[in-house]
Scaffold this active site. Structure first.
Site, PDB file in Angstrom:
ATOM      1  N   SER A 193      -0.831   1.956 -10.056  1.00  0.00           N
ATOM      2  CA  SER A 193       0.556   2.388 -10.185  1.00  0.00           C
ATOM      3  C   SER A 193       0.854   3.037 -11.534  1.00  0.00           C
ATOM      4  O   SER A 193       0.268   4.040 -11.883  1.00  0.00           O
ATOM      5  CB  SER A 193       1.478   1.189  -9.922  1.00  0.00           C
ATOM      6  OG  SER A 193       2.803   1.595  -9.894  1.00  0.00           O
ATOM      7  N   HIS A 194       1.716   2.415 -12.312  1.00  0.00           N
ATOM      8  CA  HIS A 194       2.173   3.009 -13.571  1.00  0.00           C
ATOM      9  C   HIS A 194       1.290   2.616 -14.750  1.00  0.00           C
ATOM     10  O   HIS A 194       1.583   2.989 -15.880  1.00  0.00           O
ATOM     11  CB  HIS A 194       3.605   2.556 -13.826  1.00  0.00           C
ATOM     12  CG  HIS A 194       3.752   1.073 -13.695  1.00  0.00           C
ATOM     13  ND1 HIS A 194       3.782   0.446 -12.461  1.00  0.00           N
ATOM     14  CD2 HIS A 194       3.807   0.097 -14.609  1.00  0.00           C
ATOM     15  CE1 HIS A 194       3.862  -0.864 -12.643  1.00  0.00           C
ATOM     16  NE2 HIS A 194       3.886  -1.106 -13.933  1.00  0.00           N
ATOM     17  N   ASP A 198       5.859   7.972 -11.221  1.00  0.00           N
ATOM     18  CA  ASP A 198       4.747   7.249 -11.843  1.00  0.00           C
ATOM     19  C   ASP A 198       3.408   7.639 -11.228  1.00  0.00           C
ATOM     20  O   ASP A 198       3.339   8.538 -10.385  1.00  0.00           O
ATOM     21  CB  ASP A 198       4.976   5.729 -11.745  1.00  0.00           C
ATOM     22  CG  ASP A 198       4.759   5.207 -10.339  1.00  0.00           C
ATOM     23  OD1 ASP A 198       4.983   5.979  -9.387  1.00  0.00           O
ATOM     24  OD2 ASP A 198       4.369   4.041 -10.174  1.00  0.00           O
ATOM     25  N   ASP A 246       1.342   6.593  -8.933  1.00  0.00           N
ATOM     26  CA  ASP A 246       1.136   6.700  -7.484  1.00  0.00           C
ATOM     27  C   ASP A 246       2.372   7.204  -6.739  1.00  0.00           C
ATOM     28  O   ASP A 246       2.407   7.172  -5.503  1.00  0.00           O
ATOM     29  CB  ASP A 246       0.671   5.355  -6.905  1.00  0.00           C
ATOM     30  CG  ASP A 246       1.703   4.267  -7.080  1.00  0.00           C
ATOM     31  OD1 ASP A 246       2.462   4.314  -8.067  1.00  0.00           O
ATOM     32  OD2 ASP A 246       1.778   3.356  -6.234  1.00  0.00           O
ATOM     33  N   ASP A 274       5.584   6.222  -6.487  1.00  0.00           N
ATOM     34  CA  ASP A 274       6.665   5.453  -5.858  1.00  0.00           C
ATOM     35  C   ASP A 274       7.858   5.205  -6.787  1.00  0.00           C
ATOM     36  O   ASP A 274       8.939   4.872  -6.325  1.00  0.00           O
ATOM     37  CB  ASP A 274       6.140   4.146  -5.232  1.00  0.00           C
ATOM     38  CG  ASP A 274       5.397   3.264  -6.198  1.00  0.00           C
ATOM     39  OD1 ASP A 274       5.271   3.640  -7.382  1.00  0.00           O
ATOM     40  OD2 ASP A 274       4.931   2.184  -5.773  1.00  0.00           O
ATOM     41  N   ARG A 275       7.671   5.374  -8.094  1.00  0.00           N
ATOM     42  CA  ARG A 275       8.804   5.170  -9.011  1.00  0.00           C
ATOM     43  C   ARG A 275       9.460   6.497  -9.378  1.00  0.00           C
ATOM     44  O   ARG A 275       8.813   7.538  -9.313  1.00  0.00           O
ATOM     45  CB  ARG A 275       8.330   4.538 -10.318  1.00  0.00           C
ATOM     46  CG  ARG A 275       7.816   3.150 -10.149  1.00  0.00           C
ATOM     47  CD  ARG A 275       7.478   2.544 -11.489  1.00  0.00           C
ATOM     48  NE  ARG A 275       7.164   1.136 -11.298  1.00  0.00           N
ATOM     49  CZ  ARG A 275       7.089   0.251 -12.261  1.00  0.00           C
ATOM     50  NH1 ARG A 275       7.293   0.624 -13.511  1.00  0.00           N
ATOM     51  NH2 ARG A 275       6.813  -1.003 -12.002  1.00  0.00           N
ATOM     52  N   LYS A 311       8.767   2.122  -1.975  1.00  0.00           N
ATOM     53  CA  LYS A 311       9.704   2.908  -2.757  1.00  0.00           C
ATOM     54  C   LYS A 311       9.156   4.326  -2.836  1.00  0.00           C
ATOM     55  O   LYS A 311       7.949   4.528  -2.669  1.00  0.00           O
ATOM     56  CB  LYS A 311       9.930   2.293  -4.122  1.00  0.00           C
ATOM     57  CG  LYS A 311       8.701   2.036  -4.934  1.00  0.00           C
ATOM     58  CD  LYS A 311       9.033   1.100  -6.085  1.00  0.00           C
ATOM     59  CE  LYS A 311       7.777   0.745  -6.856  1.00  0.00           C
ATOM     60  NZ  LYS A 311       7.689  -0.659  -7.187  1.00  0.00           N
TER      61      LYS A 311
HETATM   62  C1  G1P Z   1       6.856  -4.499 -11.775  1.00  0.00           C
HETATM   63  C2  G1P Z   1       8.332  -4.338 -11.543  1.00  0.00           C
HETATM   64  C3  G1P Z   1       8.674  -4.638 -10.108  1.00  0.00           C
HETATM   65  C4  G1P Z   1       7.841  -3.753  -9.186  1.00  0.00           C
HETATM   66  C5  G1P Z   1       6.364  -3.909  -9.516  1.00  0.00           C
HETATM   67  C6  G1P Z   1       5.512  -2.937  -8.736  1.00  0.00           C
HETATM   68  O1  G1P Z   1       6.467  -5.825 -11.509  1.00  0.00           O
HETATM   69  O2  G1P Z   1       9.080  -5.156 -12.416  1.00  0.00           O
HETATM   70  O3  G1P Z   1      10.044  -4.430  -9.902  1.00  0.00           O
HETATM   71  O4  G1P Z   1       8.061  -4.080  -7.855  1.00  0.00           O
HETATM   72  O5  G1P Z   1       6.156  -3.651 -10.907  1.00  0.00           O
HETATM   73  O6  G1P Z   1       5.849  -1.611  -9.012  1.00  0.00           O
HETATM   74  P1  G1P Z   1       6.304  -6.929 -12.661  1.00  0.00           P
HETATM   75  O7  G1P Z   1       5.326  -6.354 -13.658  1.00  0.00           O
HETATM   76  O8  G1P Z   1       7.645  -7.084 -13.295  1.00  0.00           O
HETATM   77  O9  G1P Z   1       5.836  -8.153 -11.946  1.00  0.00           O
HETATM   78 ZN    ZN Z   2       3.864   2.865  -8.619  1.00  0.00          ZN
END
Ligand code: G1P
Ligand code: ZN
Length: 545
Positions: free
Chosen positions: A115-116, A279, A281, A283-284, A378
């Site tokens: 992801s990010h 981000d 992948d 989704d953000r 998302k």
């Molecule tokens: C974080 C975000 C959460 C999101 C997740 C996946 O998780 O806070 O809202 O769903 O990434 O993108 P966290 O690192 O807080 O557990």
């Molecule tokens: Zn992501």
């Protein structure tokens, strides 16, 4: 049919506990011999329908993507998959994968992404599992996968040369067929069904300038096709549009810290009317206007209030949902619209049941995630188009839309403070200590009000009555303000503490304060009670949103 053979690796790996969205570890850990393979083995032994089923496979293009696709194809053939749908260069955003699962009645997807988190040999890699509804695997499945890894001693694989992913086409490994599709096309068709793209296109031609930063990650090809080809935004509108294995060294997280170049263009130089980023992948999303940052919690509220501007939602919304730490801005809108509003734990998977049972149409999280019933993830670019659609109908700027919104519903001043890479025992110690303090806080003064309620959030799923405990410490004040403390489930280095702060200002109040100033009493009281500075040794958070 190439023969499937067993690879014995002896002592099973013990650290393969999937987090909120699958297994996320450093690229180096994934490169240990048999590490990826053993996790994939556990997936294939656990995911329902593998024998004779169709699987969607792709990722955000980060380092390790291509190798993982080869391994998963060879192991999929060994486990009797009938069909795998993958994409050119293996590039597939998370929301596009969700759409492909649903469109093809697949048993699910394996999405290769952290992801990010940053990528590359020194960054992170991840394996996400989505189920047949298109959404992230429910906890019951990830727990089952985890238990399976605990006793594994061998995996099944066939030998095969890598399949070419250079162009659309059909291949096979033994009886398993592999279809390489254009990962962008189906997603674009879906967006065309949801939005009036012509209207957006005319709007951005009338002196409403836009810019998008793909942060060298997966959304580049999607954004180019959508924004530059279909909406005819000038070439160059999409910045950093080629997915790179290490994201060009940047951190593909669309926030004010990691998407600073874009933020500067909008907030400092004020060169564009609208800016957005997604981000790793896809989704953000982060939405910016000229001199205006849209807080993600507000974004969900604005989309809810103006949903009828988009053809897909013109007949109204069934309901909305937000994660617990997300501000209550959307609750106020839902109340006025007289639709249900659900509060779920953090993580997209909790929205799945609500979407599947048609109780909600839109949902979102404070962490730059917004989505709807069009997929079960998302969706960053969807949110960008939704915003552009609303602005094109209202013919106004982002800052005007926000002011109108707050004048109508009031403003939830909101901020999240992240303390990253804290030694795990310190983060857990702080959390546990604060949890023990909660009962004594009730009735005491806090942030200019007094504590009405304090607990560790637990959730009863309204659809299947499953209970999820321990989802974050909440301190709720008499005036509706809140402080929430959570430990991140997605970090890979030490622990990350997240502190969420929120205070409501009614429509007649001063709505133009800096959030850090508006929240300063809450921040000060939380910091002193939790002793976060002395315990972590950090004088300020790593990231403030
Ligand atoms: C974080 C975000 C959460 C999101 C997740 C996946 O998780 O806070 O809202 O769903 O990434 O993108 P966290 O690192 O807080 O557990
Ligand atoms: Zn992501």
């Amino acid at each position: 049919m190439p023969t499937a053979y067993k690879v014995q690796f002896g002592e099973p790996f013990r650290d393969q506990k999937p987090g909120t969205s699958g297994l996320r570890k450093s690229s180096k850990q994934f490169e240990q011999p048999h590490y990826l393979e053993s996790f994939v083995e556990a997936i294939f032994r656990t995911l329902p329908g593998v024998q004779g089923g169709t699987l969607v496979l792709g990722g955000d293009g980060r380092y390790g993507n291509r190798r993982a696709i080869d391994v998963i194809l060879r192991m999929g053939a060994a486990h009797g998959l009938r069909h795998v749908i993958t994409t050119i260069d293996g590039i597939l955003s998370t929301p596009a994968a969700s759409n492909l699962i649903r469109k093809n009645n697949a048993i699910g997807a394996i999405i290769l992404s952290a992801s990010h988190n940053s990528g590359g040999p020194d960054g992170d890699f991840g394996v996400k599992i989505n189920g047949s509804n298109g959404g992230p695997a429910p906890e019951s499945l990830t727990n089952a996968i985890y238990s399976c890894t605990q006793n594994l001693e061998e995996y099944l694989i066939v030998d095969h040369l890598p399949i070419s992913l250079k162009e659309v086409g059909k291949h096979s490994i033994g009886a398993m067929t592999i279809e390489v599709v254009d990962g962008v096309e189906d997603y674009i068709s879906l967006m065309q069904k949801l939005f009036d793209l012509d209207k957006i296109s005319s709007f951005i031609k009338e002196d409403f300038t836009i810019v998008f930063d793909a942060l060298n990650a997966v959304t580049g090809p999607y954004a180019k096709r959508l924004l530059e080809d279909l909406l005819q935004a000038p070439s160059g509108t999409v910045r950093n549009s080629i997915p790179l294995e290490d994201f060009g060294g940047c951190h593909p997280d669309p926030n004010l810290t990691y998407a600073k170049d874009l933020a500067d263009l909008l907030l400092k130089e004020q060169r564009y009317s609208f800016g957005a980023a997604c981000d790793g992948d896809g989704d953000r999303n982060m939405i910016l206007g000229r001199a205006c940052f849209v807080n993600p919690s507000d974004s969900l509220a604005v989309l809810t209030a103006n949903a009828s501007c988009a053809p897909a939602y013109s007949s109204g919304l069934k309901g909305v949902a937000r994660s617990m730490p997300t501000s209550a801005a959307v609750d106020v809108v839902a109340k006025q619209l007289d639709i249900p509003c659900f509060e779920t734990p953090t993580g997209w998977k909790f929205f799945g049941n609500l979407l599947d049972s048609d109780r909600i149409t839109l949902c979102g999280e404070e962490s730059f995630g917004t989505g709807s019933n069009h997929v079960r993830e998302k969706d960053g670019l969807w949110a960008v188009l939704f915003w552009l659609q609303i602005l094109s109908v209202k013919q106004c700027s982002v800052v005007d839309l926000m002011s109108q919104h707050w004048r109508r519903f009031g403003r939830h001043y909101y901020s999240r403070h992240d303390y990253e890479s804290i030694p795990t025992h310190i983060a857990h110690g702080l959390y546990e200590k604060f949890e023990l303090m909660l009962p004594e806080l009730i009735g005491t003064s806090f942030g200019g009000s007094s504590v009405q309620h304090a607990d560790n959030f637990s959730y009863v799923d309204p659809v299947d009555s499953s209970v999820t405990n321990g989802q974050g410490l909440r301190v709720i004040l008499q005036d509706g303000s809140r402080v929430v403390l959570r430990l991140s489930g997605t970090g890979t280095q030490g622990a990350t503490i997240r502190v969420y702060l929120e205070q409501y200002a009614p429509p007649e109040a001063n709505l133009n304060q800096n959030p850090q100033l508006a929240l300063k009493d809450l921040i000060a009281d939380f910091n002193s009670l939790s002793e976060i500075t002395s315990l972590t040794g950090m004088v300020k958070p790593t990231v403030i949103t």
